[in-house]
Design a protein around this motif. Structure first.
Motif, PDB file in Angstrom:
ATOM      1  N   TYR A   1       8.809  15.300   3.921  1.00 61.92           N
ATOM      2  CA  TYR A   1       7.826  15.384   2.566  1.00 61.92           C
ATOM      3  C   TYR A   1       8.287  14.266   1.755  1.00 61.92           C
ATOM      4  N   ASP A   2       9.455  13.756   1.668  1.00 61.43           N
ATOM      5  CA  ASP A   2       9.810  12.439   0.946  1.00 61.43           C
ATOM      6  C   ASP A   2       8.914  11.573   1.267  1.00 61.43           C
ATOM      7  N   LEU A   3       8.841  11.185   2.550  1.00 56.24           N
ATOM      8  CA  LEU A   3       8.130  10.131   3.156  1.00 56.24           C
ATOM      9  C   LEU A   3       6.545  10.383   3.178  1.00 56.24           C
ATOM     10  N   ALA A   4       6.102  11.657   3.354  1.00 58.47           N
ATOM     11  CA  ALA A   4       4.626  11.656   3.135  1.00 58.47           C
ATOM     12  C   ALA A   4       4.081  11.631   1.994  1.00 58.47           C
ATOM     13  N   GLN A   5       4.873  12.103   0.878  1.00 58.99           N
ATOM     14  CA  GLN A   5       4.389  11.716  -0.589  1.00 58.99           C
ATOM     15  C   GLN A   5       4.127  10.473  -0.685  1.00 58.99           C
ATOM     16  N   ARG A   6       4.996   9.485  -0.043  1.00 57.06           N
ATOM     17  CA  ARG A   6       4.594   7.883  -0.314  1.00 57.06           C
ATOM     18  C   ARG A   6       3.253   7.358   0.223  1.00 57.06           C
ATOM     19  N   ILE A   7       2.953   8.062   1.488  1.00 56.88           N
ATOM     20  CA  ILE A   7       1.864   7.908   2.112  1.00 56.88           C
ATOM     21  C   ILE A   7       0.476   8.575   1.426  1.00 56.88           C
ATOM     22  N   LYS A   8       0.634   9.703   0.964  1.00 59.03           N
ATOM     23  CA  LYS A   8      -0.287  10.275   0.116  1.00 59.03           C
ATOM     24  C   LYS A   8      -0.684   9.338  -1.074  1.00 59.03           C
ATOM     25  N   ALA A   9      -0.066   8.999  -1.798  1.00 59.29           N
ATOM     26  CA  ALA A   9      -0.105   8.371  -2.998  1.00 59.29           C
ATOM     27  C   ALA A   9      -0.843   6.951  -2.454  1.00 59.29           C
ATOM     28  N   LYS A  10      -0.321   6.371  -1.485  1.00 59.54           N
ATOM     29  CA  LYS A  10      -1.084   5.031  -1.241  1.00 59.54           C
ATOM     30  C   LYS A  10      -2.427   5.419  -0.524  1.00 59.54           C
ATOM     31  N   LEU A  11      -2.687   6.129   0.182  1.00 60.80           N
ATOM     32  CA  LEU A  11      -3.904   6.775   0.744  1.00 60.80           C
ATOM     33  C   LEU A  11      -5.003   6.939  -0.221  1.00 60.80           C
ATOM     34  N   PHE A  12      -4.738   7.979  -1.122  1.00 57.80           N
ATOM     35  CA  PHE A  12      -5.564   8.279  -2.146  1.00 57.80           C
ATOM     36  C   PHE A  12      -6.087   7.489  -3.261  1.00 57.80           C
ATOM     37  N   ARG A  13      -5.075   6.501  -3.463  1.00 59.96           N
ATOM     38  CA  ARG A  13      -5.327   5.292  -4.450  1.00 59.96           C
ATOM     39  C   ARG A  13      -6.389   4.469  -3.740  1.00 59.96           C
ATOM     40  N   GLN A  14      -6.504   4.449  -2.244  1.00 64.37           N
ATOM     41  CA  GLN A  14      -7.369   3.533  -1.854  1.00 64.37           C
ATOM     42  C   GLN A  14      -8.878   4.535  -1.702  1.00 64.37           C
ATOM     43  N   ILE A  15      -8.845   5.479  -1.260  1.00 65.76           N
ATOM     44  CA  ILE A  15     -10.111   6.324  -1.081  1.00 65.76           C
ATOM     45  C   ILE A  15     -10.891   6.407  -2.621  1.00 65.76           C
ATOM     46  N   LEU A  16      -9.951   6.659  -3.679  1.00 65.95           N
ATOM     47  CA  LEU A  16     -10.509   6.917  -4.774  1.00 65.95           C
ATOM     48  C   LEU A  16     -10.683   5.203  -5.571  1.00 65.95           C
ATOM     49  N   SER A  17     -10.409   4.408  -5.039  1.00 62.10           N
ATOM     50  CA  SER A  17     -10.557   2.937  -5.564  1.00 62.10           C
ATOM     51  C   SER A  17      -9.998   3.029  -6.860  1.00 62.10           C
ATOM     52  N   GLU A  18      -8.629   3.423  -6.940  1.00 64.59           N
ATOM     53  CA  GLU A  18      -7.944   3.308  -8.253  1.00 64.59           C
ATOM     54  C   GLU A  18      -7.151   1.825  -8.282  1.00 64.59           C
ATOM     55  N   GLU A  19      -7.277   1.361  -9.365  1.00 68.09           N
ATOM     56  CA  GLU A  19      -6.451   0.221  -9.699  1.00 68.09           C
ATOM     57  C   GLU A  19      -5.154   0.249  -9.424  1.00 68.09           C
ATOM     58  N   ARG A  20      -4.526  -0.948  -9.034  1.00 65.65           N
ATOM     59  CA  ARG A  20      -3.231  -1.080  -8.786  1.00 65.65           C
ATOM     60  C   ARG A  20      -2.552  -1.953  -9.759  1.00 65.65           C
ATOM     61  N   ILE A  21      -1.499  -1.874 -10.219  1.00 71.38           N
ATOM     62  CA  ILE A  21      -0.765  -2.681 -11.223  1.00 71.38           C
ATOM     63  C   ILE A  21       0.347  -3.337 -10.487  1.00 71.38           C
ATOM     64  N   GLN A  22       0.559  -4.558 -10.924  1.00 76.12           N
ATOM     65  CA  GLN A  22       1.257  -5.579 -10.277  1.00 76.12           C
ATOM     66  C   GLN A  22       1.583  -6.707 -11.170  1.00 76.12           C
ATOM     67  N   GLU A  23       2.788  -6.923 -10.745  1.00 77.35           N
ATOM     68  CA  GLU A  23       3.374  -8.104 -11.653  1.00 77.35           C
ATOM     69  C   GLU A  23       3.164  -9.526 -11.227  1.00 77.35           C
ATOM     70  N   ARG A  24       2.900 -10.420 -12.080  1.00 77.20           N
ATOM     71  CA  ARG A  24       2.398 -11.591 -11.654  1.00 77.20           C
ATOM     72  C   ARG A  24       3.074 -12.714 -12.634  1.00 77.20           C
ATOM     73  N   TYR A  25       3.287 -13.953 -12.426  1.00 75.48           N
ATOM     74  CA  TYR A  25       4.116 -14.926 -13.105  1.00 75.48           C
ATOM     75  C   TYR A  25       3.005 -15.886 -13.746  1.00 75.48           C
ATOM     76  N   LEU A  26       2.918 -15.988 -15.116  1.00 73.25           N
ATOM     77  CA  LEU A  26       2.155 -16.932 -15.800  1.00 73.25           C
ATOM     78  C   LEU A  26       3.088 -18.221 -16.370  1.00 73.25           C
ATOM     79  N   LEU A  27       2.589 -19.463 -15.747  1.00 73.79           N
ATOM     80  CA  LEU A  27       3.015 -20.582 -16.046  1.00 73.79           C
ATOM     81  C   LEU A  27       2.694 -21.331 -17.154  1.00 73.79           C
ATOM     82  N   LEU A  28       3.707 -21.450 -18.426  1.00 75.94           N
ATOM     83  CA  LEU A  28       3.641 -21.982 -19.491  1.00 75.94           C
ATOM     84  C   LEU A  28       3.779 -23.307 -19.906  1.00 75.94           C
TER      85      LEU A  28
END
Length: 219
Positions: A191-218
């Protein structure tokens, strides 16, 4: 006295100049997601079973996957969920449209969910570091060799249209978790591992936006 080489002085000058202020800033950005699955085109999901390569004794991996994912399709996509066990003799059947068209239920636009699955449990040795003199927690003062339980859930999913037999989504998942408890229950780990897969799978099916970190050069 030995003179410093100009080739060595230049990097030092640049490094000193950069220390005068930040040269980058970490920001969080929203990345759009695209899905090849369009939920509005289907009315029901048909779980046809999984080809299980390996599973721990006492756990029916095929049954656990279906029972875990079924409610999510009903709740998040409002799909009617049915089960239609299929004798999957080989992986080549996933690529045969005629086979899936012949199984499509009537009436209703069906989406078959099937694939390959594997759940493994392995015991590994871990070398613990030397205890710190200022450590108050007795658990952190232990050193030597300890056993760790490594659980890996691999799931290769196929989403197949019932009307055409076409694969509309193919996704490979592999999730790993290490447990310190040598008596870790395999069903809880699943269940621990399946929960991770479920979150990734439905994020893609529902076309949900992903938050990622990026570095902006100043500079």
């Amino acid at each position: 006295m030995r003179k410093n080489s100009p080739a060595l002085l230049l990097p030092l000058v640049l490094l000193a100049a950069c220390r005068g202020g930040d040269i980058y800033r970490k920001i969080r950005v929203e990345l759009p997601s695209y899905s090849t699955v369009h939920p509005e085109q289907f009315e029901q999901v048909v779980f046809s079973g999984f080809v299980v390569a390996k599973e721990p004794e006492g756990l029916d991996l095929n049954k656990e996957i279906i029972e875990y994912l079924s409610p999510e399709f009903e709740k998040k996509l409002n799909f009617r969920v049915t089960r239609q066990p299929v004798a999957l003799e080989s992986e080549g059947l996933f690529q045969k449209p005629d086979f899936w068209r012949s199984l499509a239920p009537e009436p209703g636009r069906a989406l078959f969910v099937t694939g390959n699955a594997e759940l493994t449990r392995d015991t590994r040795k871990a070398i613990l570091g030397r205890p710190r003199a200022d450590a108050d927690d007795p658990l952190t003062q232990k050193s030597g060799i300890a056993e760790r339980i490594v659980i890996v859930l691999s799931l290769h999913l196929y989403f197949i249209r019932g009307d055409s037999g076409e694969i509309v989504l193919e996704r490979d998942f592999r999730e790993t978790k290490v447990y310190a408890n040598p008596k870790q229950r395999i069903d809880f780990a699943f269940y621990d591992l399946a929960q991770r897969i479920k979150a990734k799978l439905f994020r893609q099916i529902l076309s949900e936006e992903r938050i990622q970190e990026r570095y902006l050069l100043l500079k």
